[in-house]
Design a protein around this motif. Structure first.
Motif, PDB file in Angstrom:
ATOM      1  N   ARG A  60       0.816  -1.214   0.000  1.00  0.00           N
ATOM      2  CA  ARG A  60       0.000   0.000   0.000  1.00  0.00           C
ATOM      3  C   ARG A  60       0.852   1.267   0.000  1.00  0.00           C
ATOM      4  O   ARG A  60       0.418   2.295  -0.509  1.00  0.00           O
ATOM      5  CB  ARG A  60      -0.966   0.014   1.190  1.00  0.00           C
ATOM      6  N   ASP A  61       2.059   1.198   0.555  1.00  0.00           N
ATOM      7  CA  ASP A  61       2.907   2.397   0.560  1.00  0.00           C
ATOM      8  C   ASP A  61       3.428   2.739  -0.830  1.00  0.00           C
ATOM      9  O   ASP A  61       3.996   3.816  -1.032  1.00  0.00           O
ATOM     10  CB  ASP A  61       4.085   2.209   1.522  1.00  0.00           C
ATOM     11  N   LEU A  62       3.257   1.826  -1.777  1.00  0.00           N
ATOM     12  CA  LEU A  62       3.692   2.049  -3.151  1.00  0.00           C
ATOM     13  C   LEU A  62       2.509   2.271  -4.095  1.00  0.00           C
ATOM     14  O   LEU A  62       2.684   2.280  -5.314  1.00  0.00           O
ATOM     15  CB  LEU A  62       4.518   0.850  -3.628  1.00  0.00           C
TER      16      LEU A  62
ATOM     17  N   GLU B  78      -7.579  -9.727  -3.745  1.00  0.00           N
ATOM     18  CA  GLU B  78      -6.828  -9.822  -4.997  1.00  0.00           C
ATOM     19  C   GLU B  78      -5.323  -9.811  -4.753  1.00  0.00           C
ATOM     20  O   GLU B  78      -4.829  -9.206  -3.809  1.00  0.00           O
ATOM     21  CB  GLU B  78      -7.210  -8.652  -5.924  1.00  0.00           C
ATOM     22  N   GLY B  79      -4.617 -10.458  -5.654  1.00  0.00           N
ATOM     23  CA  GLY B  79      -3.156 -10.433  -5.600  1.00  0.00           C
ATOM     24  C   GLY B  79      -2.546 -11.530  -4.754  1.00  0.00           C
ATOM     25  O   GLY B  79      -3.224 -12.411  -4.229  1.00  0.00           O
ATOM     26  N   PHE B  80      -1.204 -11.465  -4.642  1.00  0.00           N
ATOM     27  CA  PHE B  80      -0.388 -12.491  -4.024  1.00  0.00           C
ATOM     28  C   PHE B  80      -0.744 -13.873  -4.590  1.00  0.00           C
ATOM     29  O   PHE B  80      -0.886 -14.862  -3.875  1.00  0.00           O
ATOM     30  CB  PHE B  80      -0.497 -12.471  -2.505  1.00  0.00           C
TER      31      PHE B  80
ATOM     32  N   THR C 119       1.806  -4.194  -8.808  1.00  0.00           N
ATOM     33  CA  THR C 119       1.873  -5.217  -7.757  1.00  0.00           C
ATOM     34  C   THR C 119       2.260  -6.585  -8.303  1.00  0.00           C
ATOM     35  O   THR C 119       2.800  -7.412  -7.573  1.00  0.00           O
ATOM     36  CB  THR C 119       0.533  -5.310  -7.006  1.00  0.00           C
ATOM     37  N   LEU C 120       1.974  -6.819  -9.583  1.00  0.00           N
ATOM     38  CA  LEU C 120       2.346  -8.101 -10.188  1.00  0.00           C
ATOM     39  C   LEU C 120       3.865  -8.288 -10.156  1.00  0.00           C
ATOM     40  O   LEU C 120       4.375  -9.382  -9.851  1.00  0.00           O
ATOM     41  CB  LEU C 120       1.827  -8.129 -11.629  1.00  0.00           C
TER      42      LEU C 120
ATOM     43  N   LYS D   7       3.823  -0.099 -16.584  1.00  0.00           N
ATOM     44  CA  LYS D   7       3.841  -0.098 -15.117  1.00  0.00           C
ATOM     45  C   LYS D   7       4.762  -1.169 -14.536  1.00  0.00           C
ATOM     46  O   LYS D   7       5.296  -1.002 -13.436  1.00  0.00           O
ATOM     47  CB  LYS D   7       2.416  -0.252 -14.588  1.00  0.00           C
ATOM     48  N   HIS D   8       4.967  -2.265 -15.252  1.00  0.00           N
ATOM     49  CA  HIS D   8       5.945  -3.244 -14.763  1.00  0.00           C
ATOM     50  C   HIS D   8       7.354  -2.656 -14.837  1.00  0.00           C
ATOM     51  O   HIS D   8       8.192  -2.932 -13.977  1.00  0.00           O
ATOM     52  CB  HIS D   8       5.851  -4.538 -15.552  1.00  0.00           C
ATOM     53  N   ASN D   9       7.593  -1.866 -15.844  1.00  0.00           N
ATOM     54  CA  ASN D   9       8.875  -1.174 -15.934  1.00  0.00           C
ATOM     55  C   ASN D   9       9.051  -0.239 -14.729  1.00  0.00           C
ATOM     56  O   ASN D   9      10.109  -0.204 -14.096  1.00  0.00           O
ATOM     57  CB  ASN D   9       8.924  -0.374 -17.233  1.00  0.00           C
ATOM     58  N   ARG D  10       7.987   0.486 -14.398  1.00  0.00           N
ATOM     59  CA  ARG D  10       8.061   1.394 -13.256  1.00  0.00           C
ATOM     60  C   ARG D  10       8.248   0.624 -11.954  1.00  0.00           C
ATOM     61  O   ARG D  10       9.017   1.036 -11.075  1.00  0.00           O
ATOM     62  CB  ARG D  10       6.789   2.257 -13.186  1.00  0.00           C
TER      63      ARG D  10
END
Length: 432
Positions: free
Chosen positions: A60-62, A77-79, A216-217, A245-248
């Motif tokens: 969440r901090d990101l 969702e996620g993990f 997050t992925l 966004k994966h690059n970021r």
């Protein structure tokens, strides 16, 4: 102190206050969230992440939502699992091949990540209606998360969408607006409606916040690899937003010191498109950042965007990181789906077939030595597009329910010594 400073134009650098908008007024470039990374660094650590929930909200901090004491809109969702794939790896000559299995999300696609962030942000801003233009998976997620948040949901979709995606969206009872046109035409209509309605369109006016959920992925991939980035990631391309966004995300992990040593090298980012909708791959092969729109014609409808908004950025990032953008035919998409299913037991939709198809194509062309760590992002479940497999498997005629009939048809298996042994044991035990 807030971590979120402003929105910033990716092209000209102009900053504007945080608000529901996605395009720079000066140059029409896309807007990204600008963080105070000193404040982020003060808050985030491997330990703080590990102490978080087993969902995207451990990061969440990101993410661009200041929750304070509020809770996000979440369905867990996620993990999702990062699955070592030795069987597929053996076929392709890759010892360290992993599948990031995002079919395991609540609505069975990676879109739950971005929608959870978007709806959480929109609810805190006072929006009462959540909407989207969608090729299916996004509509599915928006409908579910609108229901979860108690907000009105409107989903705009092409009228020829797969039946499974329509049914699994309709069950949440959003207002479904079917458009006689392709995704690009649906998106154009929604872009016009944004100026007329006080709604939060996930992938239009609140896109800067929505898109951040994609990161997050890659955060999870690094964490699940023991806080190191892989050598290369294979990513399906629709608008190209996810790829950017994966690059970021990888850059943030490196700059914040969450990955270190040999695991802190920027991964090669490689894109996958269906040949029937491949404007980004075409631009990459021309060594040209200008993406020429096309009219999609592919079974991979969830990534069938003929005029991808972030396509030019995908070409730049792929080249800068040493990745490529490649394509597969319709038959290779189906073969990719079947290859992943029969080797690793994972059933993916057509977009995943594109990803695996490009992975296989590159492996067979000798792209890798064999010891690199390669991760393929599988972003949607096969039940969403199961109809494309109709007729691919030929079933034997039914047999009567008798051992004789079974042995007549499957004699080799019936004569297997192990099977015979079990049969003898059963027969011996029965009289007692």
């Amino acid at each position: 102190m807030s971590r979120i400073l402003s929105l910033q134009c990716r092209e000209c650098g102009t900053e504007i206050p945080v608000s529901p908008t996605h395009v720079c007024d000066l140059c029409f470039g896309p807007l990204d969230v600008r963080y105070d990374y000193a404040e982020v660094a003060r808050r985030v650590s491997r330990e703080s992440i590990s102490a978080g929930p087993p969902s995207i909200w451990r990061y969440r901090d990101l993410l661009p939502v200041e929750l304070d004491d509020d809770e996000p809109v979440t369905l867990g969702e996620g993990f999702t699992p990062l699955v070592h794939a030795p069987n597929l790896g053996e076929v392709l000559g890759l010892k360290n091949l992993y599948i990031k299995n995002d079919t395991m999300n609540p609505t069975n696609s990676f879109k739950d990540r971005v929608v959870s962030v978007a709806v959480s942000w929109a609810r805190r801003q006072g929006f009462e209606t959540i909407a989207c233009a969608s090729t299916g998976n996004l509509a599915n997620a928006v409908a579910a998360y609108a229901a979860r948040a108690g907000l009105r949901g409107y989903v705009f979709i092409p009228a020829n969408l797969e039946e499974a995606k329509v049914a699994t969206t309709a069950v949440f009872k959003p207002t479904m607006v079917r458009i006689d046109g392709n995704y690009d035409e649906v998106n154009r209509l929604c872009t016009e409606l944004v100026d007329l309605l006080d709604w939060a369109f996930c992938n239009i006016n609140i896109r800067p916040f929505y898109s951040e959920g994609s990161k997050t992925l890659t955060y999870e991939t690094a964490e699940q690899l023991g806080w190191r980035l892989p050598d290369e990631i294979i990513i399906p391309i629709a608008s190209g937003c996810q790829f950017v966004k994966h690059n970021r995300a990888a850059r943030e992990l490196i700059d914040l010191g969450l990955v270190t040593g040999s695991g802190a090298a920027m991964p090669r980012l490689t894109g996958a498109q269906a040949l029937g909708c491949s404007p980004v791959a075409a631009a990459f092969q021309r060594a040209d950042g200008h993406v020429v729109p096309v009219r999609p014609d592919t079974i991979a409808k969830s990534i069938a965007i003929g005029n991808p908004s972030d396509g030019g950025y995908v070409v730049q990032i792929a080249r800068r990181t040493g990745g490529v953008v490649d394509t597969v035919t319709e038959e290779e998409i189906l073969e990719g789906m079947e290859l992943l299913a029969r080797t690793e037991g994972i059933f993916t939709e057509t977009a995943g077939g594109v990803t695996v198809g490009v992975l296989a194509k590159l492996a067979r062309a000798g792209r890798w030595r064999g010891d690199e760590t390669v991760v393929a992002y599988i972003t949607g479940h096969g039940l969403k597009t199961a109809e494309v497999l109709n007729g691919r498997s030929v079933l034997e005629d039914a047999i009567p329910p008798s051992v004789r009939a079974f042995r007549d048809r499957f004699g080799a298996a019936a004569d297997d010594p192990a099977l015979a042994g079990r049969r003898v044991t059963t027969a011996t035990a029965a009289p007692a």
